[in-house]
Design an enzyme around this catalytic site. Sequence first.
Site, PDB file in Angstrom:
ATOM      1  N   HIS A 107       0.859  -1.196   0.000  1.00  0.00           N
ATOM      2  CA  HIS A 107       0.000   0.000   0.000  1.00  0.00           C
ATOM      3  C   HIS A 107       0.893   1.243   0.000  1.00  0.00           C
ATOM      4  CE1 HIS A 107      -2.775   3.078   1.397  1.00  0.00           C
ATOM      5  NE2 HIS A 107      -3.745   2.293   0.958  1.00  0.00           N
ATOM      6  N   GLU A 178      -4.001   2.170  -7.271  1.00  0.00           N
ATOM      7  CA  GLU A 178      -4.324   3.223  -6.308  1.00  0.00           C
ATOM      8  C   GLU A 178      -3.415   4.428  -6.530  1.00  0.00           C
ATOM      9  OE1 GLU A 178      -6.571   1.831  -2.595  1.00  0.00           O
ATOM     10  OE2 GLU A 178      -4.460   1.929  -2.140  1.00  0.00           O
TER      11      GLU A 178
HETATM   12  P1  PGA Z   1      -9.567   6.124   0.592  1.00  0.00           P
HETATM   13  O1  PGA Z   1      -8.338   5.133   0.816  1.00  0.00           O
HETATM   14  O2  PGA Z   1     -10.709   5.298   0.059  1.00  0.00           O
HETATM   15  O3  PGA Z   1      -9.834   6.699   1.953  1.00  0.00           O
HETATM   16  O4  PGA Z   1      -9.116   7.182  -0.383  1.00  0.00           O
HETATM   17  C1  PGA Z   1      -8.081   4.096  -0.080  1.00  0.00           C
HETATM   18  C2  PGA Z   1      -6.815   3.366   0.310  1.00  0.00           C
HETATM   19  O5  PGA Z   1      -5.887   4.000   0.816  1.00  0.00           O
HETATM   20  O6  PGA Z   1      -6.723   2.147   0.124  1.00  0.00           O
END
Ligand code: PGA
Length: 265
Positions: A107, A178
């Site tokens: 992540h 992401e």
């Molecule tokens: P968020 O986070 O939906 O709060 O933007 C997503 C993540 O960090 O996996």
Amino acid sequence: MSLANSGIMYLMAKSILVANWKNHPSSIDEVRILLSQMAKKGVLYKKLSLFIAPPLPYFESVKTRAKTFSSLASQDIFVAPGASSYTSQVTPDILKSFGVKLSIIGHSERRALGESSVDVSKKVRAAISAGIIALVCVGESSRDKDGLYYETLRDQIKASLADLNDKKDVAKVMVAYEPVWAIGKGAEAIDPTDLSQSVIFIRKVLTDMFGRELAQKVSILYGGSVDASNAPTLVEKTGIKGFLVGRASLKAKDFRPIAEALIAK
Ligand code: PGA
């Protein structure tokens, strides 16, 4: 196919929704409330593969209270550099003993703490060896108009999946796209057209690495400010298989419409 493998394949066949609780909620009492509210929509959540990735101290509570409609996930996985003791760390075996089915790996908030794609690749291998789905997060920090961020994406994917022992193991990997700029408070989710292009690009990189047949087996999820308002369009207009959700997974009423959007697909 072993029983463990067939279980994994079953979980990957449906639309996928991963709740990344990060370091929230701030108390076990709030966890109990959230889970009991979610349980009221258990029938809905069972229509997809829902994974909940809570802070470790909440594992037992999630495992007990949400087991009929979700699978447990971890926010990371530890790979011991040698046979020794490591205070504070949680090994794949411990995760496995709790019934963890998926680990979020790489992540951006962990990469920001110094985790490299080489570290990620070792964790991917460790997860797969333990029979846990590896959800590998990739995404550029910012975008430039010349599209150079695609290079970042390619490098991250290649390095993060470099350590797969057997190419067939790629079928036990999912990729979460992401973009870092789309994550967290104050950020906005990606434009659907841009997301479609990124999904095509990720699939192309996977195809170059593993061949078309195996690359098609990799589920690509999107994460970054997913909420009730943007989820239906992102589902409809892009090639994603599901979502990795942070903030909107912490309130049952915000999370439910995201699940509904995926089910309506
Ligand atoms: P968020 O986070 O939906 O709060 O933007 C997503 C993540 O960090 O996996």
